[in-house]
Design a protein around this motif. Structure first.
Motif, PDB file in Angstrom:
ATOM      1  N   SER A 178       0.861  -1.260   0.114  1.00 22.00           N
ATOM      2  CA  SER A 178       0.052   0.053   0.068  1.00 22.00           C
ATOM      3  C   SER A 178       0.837   1.217  -0.152  1.00 22.00           C
ATOM      4  O   SER A 178       2.060   1.202   0.433  1.00 22.00           O
ATOM      5  CB  SER A 178      -0.861   0.108   1.311  1.00 22.00           C
ATOM      6  OG  SER A 178      -1.752  -0.987   1.115  1.00 22.00           O
ATOM      7  N   TYR A 193       1.363   4.984   1.425  1.00 20.46           N
ATOM      8  CA  TYR A 193       1.365   5.658   2.724  1.00 20.46           C
ATOM      9  C   TYR A 193       0.783   7.043   2.582  1.00 20.46           C
ATOM     10  O   TYR A 193       1.850   8.045   2.572  1.00 20.46           O
ATOM     11  CB  TYR A 193       2.587   5.481   3.703  1.00 20.46           C
ATOM     12  CG  TYR A 193       2.826   3.958   3.938  1.00 20.46           C
ATOM     13  CD1 TYR A 193       2.083   3.155   4.287  1.00 20.46           C
ATOM     14  CD2 TYR A 193       4.154   3.770   3.825  1.00 20.46           C
ATOM     15  CE1 TYR A 193       2.235   1.683   4.396  1.00 20.46           C
ATOM     16  CE2 TYR A 193       4.628   2.452   4.198  1.00 20.46           C
ATOM     17  CZ  TYR A 193       3.618   1.374   4.352  1.00 20.46           C
ATOM     18  OH  TYR A 193       4.097   0.020   4.555  1.00 20.46           O
ATOM     19  N   ASP A 214      -2.616   9.885   3.473  1.00 19.42           N
ATOM     20  CA  ASP A 214      -3.872  10.205   3.989  1.00 19.42           C
ATOM     21  C   ASP A 214      -4.482  11.420   3.335  1.00 19.42           C
ATOM     22  O   ASP A 214      -4.000  12.415   3.244  1.00 19.42           O
ATOM     23  CB  ASP A 214      -3.895  10.577   5.597  1.00 19.42           C
ATOM     24  CG  ASP A 214      -3.241   9.381   6.426  1.00 19.42           C
ATOM     25  OD1 ASP A 214      -3.489   8.062   6.234  1.00 19.42           O
ATOM     26  OD2 ASP A 214      -2.518   9.491   7.387  1.00 19.42           O
ATOM     27  N   SER A 259       7.460   5.246  -1.819  1.00 17.58           N
ATOM     28  CA  SER A 259       6.320   5.821  -0.814  1.00 17.58           C
ATOM     29  C   SER A 259       5.286   4.615  -0.808  1.00 17.58           C
ATOM     30  O   SER A 259       4.207   4.914  -0.857  1.00 17.58           O
ATOM     31  CB  SER A 259       5.934   7.106  -1.255  1.00 17.58           C
ATOM     32  OG  SER A 259       6.924   8.129  -1.246  1.00 17.58           O
ATOM     33  N   ALA A 317       9.055   4.870   2.580  1.00 17.64           N
ATOM     34  CA  ALA A 317       8.101   5.475   3.772  1.00 17.64           C
ATOM     35  C   ALA A 317       8.035   4.451   4.980  1.00 17.64           C
ATOM     36  O   ALA A 317       8.119   3.116   4.739  1.00 17.64           O
ATOM     37  CB  ALA A 317       6.964   5.691   3.149  1.00 17.64           C
ATOM     38  N   PRO A 324       6.133   2.537   7.602  1.00 16.58           N
ATOM     39  CA  PRO A 324       4.833   1.935   7.646  1.00 16.58           C
ATOM     40  C   PRO A 324       3.916   2.849   8.861  1.00 16.58           C
ATOM     41  O   PRO A 324       4.655   3.470   9.777  1.00 16.58           O
ATOM     42  CB  PRO A 324       5.006   0.882   8.074  1.00 16.58           C
ATOM     43  CG  PRO A 324       6.146   0.415   7.720  1.00 16.58           C
ATOM     44  CD  PRO A 324       7.040   1.412   7.951  1.00 16.58           C
ATOM     45  N   PRO A 325       2.484   3.213   8.635  1.00 10.58           N
ATOM     46  CA  PRO A 325       1.909   3.827   9.569  1.00 10.58           C
ATOM     47  C   PRO A 325       2.063   3.477  11.055  1.00 10.58           C
ATOM     48  O   PRO A 325       1.908   4.091  12.114  1.00 10.58           O
ATOM     49  CB  PRO A 325       0.474   3.513   9.272  1.00 10.58           C
ATOM     50  CG  PRO A 325       0.444   3.718   7.735  1.00 10.58           C
ATOM     51  CD  PRO A 325       1.927   2.612   7.485  1.00 10.58           C
ATOM     52  N   ARG A 353       9.716   9.025   8.169  1.00  7.97           N
ATOM     53  CA  ARG A 353       8.478   9.135   8.775  1.00  7.97           C
ATOM     54  C   ARG A 353       7.788  10.723   8.620  1.00  7.97           C
ATOM     55  O   ARG A 353       8.805  11.798   8.403  1.00  7.97           O
ATOM     56  CB  ARG A 353       8.473   8.880  10.042  1.00  7.97           C
ATOM     57  CG  ARG A 353       9.299   9.463  11.173  1.00  7.97           C
ATOM     58  CD  ARG A 353       8.782   9.469  12.714  1.00  7.97           C
ATOM     59  NE  ARG A 353       9.662  10.395  13.216  1.00  7.97           N
ATOM     60  CZ  ARG A 353       9.394  10.766  14.693  1.00  7.97           C
ATOM     61  NH1 ARG A 353       8.609   9.850  15.303  1.00  7.97           N
ATOM     62  NH2 ARG A 353       9.961  11.653  15.193  1.00  7.97           N
ATOM     63  N   GLY A 376       0.887  12.200   4.987  1.00  8.04           N
ATOM     64  CA  GLY A 376       1.219  10.688   4.906  1.00  8.04           C
ATOM     65  C   GLY A 376       2.777  10.605   4.951  1.00  8.04           C
ATOM     66  O   GLY A 376       3.400  11.491   4.353  1.00  8.04           O
ATOM     67  N   SER A 377       3.202   9.533   5.368  1.00  6.69           N
ATOM     68  CA  SER A 377       4.613   9.396   5.167  1.00  6.69           C
ATOM     69  C   SER A 377       5.166   9.330   3.709  1.00  6.69           C
ATOM     70  O   SER A 377       6.314   9.456   3.521  1.00  6.69           O
ATOM     71  CB  SER A 377       5.249   8.061   6.153  1.00  6.69           C
ATOM     72  OG  SER A 377       4.601   6.956   5.437  1.00  6.69           O
ATOM     73  N   SER A 378       4.409   8.835   2.948  1.00  6.59           N
ATOM     74  CA  SER A 378       4.737   8.846   1.342  1.00  6.59           C
ATOM     75  C   SER A 378       5.184  10.295   1.213  1.00  6.59           C
ATOM     76  O   SER A 378       6.223  10.406   0.313  1.00  6.59           O
ATOM     77  CB  SER A 378       3.335   8.506   0.656  1.00  6.59           C
ATOM     78  OG  SER A 378       3.093   7.425   0.698  1.00  6.59           O
TER      79      SER A 378
END
Length: 427
Positions: free
Chosen positions: A141, A143, A145, A287, A313, A315-316, A334, A367-369
């Protein structure tokens, strides 16, 4: 013998070689149909066999392309025969296949036969000496939001770019803007017609291949591309962290119906990483993330051995035991937070980041992306000044030059560039 025959053979062999080269035009292309929509990460298996490429057969009754059928594009005769024998033995249904030249293997995605579980088939394949690799097809996926130094840029939204302002990128641009550095973005597609990305995108590859029209409409890749390399001083939108860097775009992730996030799998990511290996891109932006994966780990290892700067990136959930974050040598990033970062992990702006959107627009995303894209951009600034920098030095410069911004310790483009210039002056 007809004198025209040797010349014809030379032409046909040259054409055969051209078929394996990467596309040179900035247009989404696919090497072979992948039937991505038919793949199921809960059911399917990735299998690889040795693929020694034999010279074309020239005896009577043969063709210059050998015996490899169209269903096995890029497979040598022995790989084709081996796959046929294995398929007869185990009865699987093959969904797609593709050669990975960097590993000298031919990879397929297969569906186990009716009445046989994936685990049982994997166990059987693990004990079959003819199989080089067999593993579950896995999902990954992206990352993201969805929901102030002075500078001279005339781009109207530059002051709204939180990451650009907090990392003091405009000050870093007095020394470098990323000229001559190529960044590989392995992600979804990108809006190639976006006015703030014109002239910044070089090669593109669509490794998903289900809907070429969707390439330009993909959000996540467009957002990442804008953060890294949006054009500066064009009276439009925003400015990239490295506005004169070039991007190669590899679509390995796609949006599923009724799903707001983008997904990738082992096979599409393997195709993208294998394609990057054949290029001169110094930086690889990932990312995205997911579980550890043997095939992807081997390809990532080759990229790292080649001296690429791989930026990934976090992970959450903060875990660092999957792909690509667990590989030694990968720079993990992050979103900036008040809590201390895990050892070696960089912090960068990742919340409410204004960036490019499909259709020529702009919007905020998180997001960390997005944090990862900021670090890839700063890495491009450093490599533009010192092309022979290795990943370890880039990582160390970014760690040691991180500075507080709004109470958060995070990477700083201007400080990193200044640290590099001082390092160069001491030599």
């Amino acid at each position: 013998m007809n004198k025209a025959v040797p010349a014809l053979l030379t032409v046909l062999l040259a054409l055969g070689g051209c078929a394996a080269t990467r596309p040179a035009t900035p247009r989404a292309q696919s090497v072979a149909p992948t039937r991505t929509a038919a793949m199921n990460s809960q059911r399917d298996i990735v299998l690889a066999v040795d693929n020694p490429l034999d010279p074309p057969s020239t005896h009577a009754g043969s063709s210059l392309l050998g015996y490899a059928p169209a269903a096995h594009y890029g497979a040598g005769q022995r790989a084709v025969s081996l796959l046929a024998s294995l398929r007869q033995r185990y009865g699987w249904h093959e969904l797609t296949g593709w050669p990975i030249k960097a590993l000298n293997v031919y990879c397929i995605v297969l569906e186990p036969p009716a009445g046989m579980s994936r685990d049982d088939l994997l166990k059987a394949l693990a004990s079959d000496h003819r199989v080089q690799l067999a593993q579950p097809l896995q999902d990954y996926s992206v990352y993201a939001d969805k929901d102030a130094p002075q500078h001279h840029y005339n781009d109207p939204y530059a002051d709204l770019q939180r990451g650009f302002v907090e990392t003091q990128a405009a000050l870093a641009h007095e020394a470098t803007q990323g000229d001559g550095v190529r960044v590989a973005v392995v992600d979804t597609g990108v809006d190639l017609k976006h006015p703030d990305l014109q002239g910044r995108i070089g090669d593109t590859r669509d490794e998903v291949g289900d809907d070429a029209a969707a390439f330009d409409k993909d959000h996540h890749g467009t957002e990442v591309a804008g953060i890294i390399a949006a054009v500066g001083d064009n009276h439009k939108g925003i400015v990239g962290i490295a506005p004169k860097a070039s991007l190669n775009v590899y679509k390995a992730c796609w949006y599923q119906p009724a799903d707001s996030g983008a997904h990738c799998n082992s096979f599409t990511l393997a195709k993208a990483l294998a394609a990057v290996i054949d290029t001169d891109a110094r930086i690889v932006n990932l990312s995205l993330g997911g579980p550890a994966d043997p095939l992807l780990s081997r390809l990532l290892g080759q990229l790292l051995e080649q001296g690429r700067v791989v930026v990934a990136a976090m992970p959450p959930d903060g875990s660092l035991d999957g792909f690509p974050d667990a590989a030694p040598g990968v720079i993990v990033v992050r979103s900036s937070a008040s809590t201390p970062a895990p050892t070696g992990v960089l912090s960068a702006p990742g919340n409410d980041i204004l960036t490019t959107q499909p259709g020529g627009g702009y919007d905020f995303t998180s997001g960390s992306s997005m944090a990862t894209a900021h670090v890839s951009g700063i890495a491009a600034l450093l490599l533009s000044l010192s092309p022979k920098l290795d990943a370890r030095t880039v990582h160390q410069l970014l760690l040691e030059s991180s500075k507080p911004a709004n109470g958060l310790l995070q990477v700083n483009a201007e400080a990193a560039v200044e640290a590099l210039r001082k390092q160069q002056a001491r030599r």
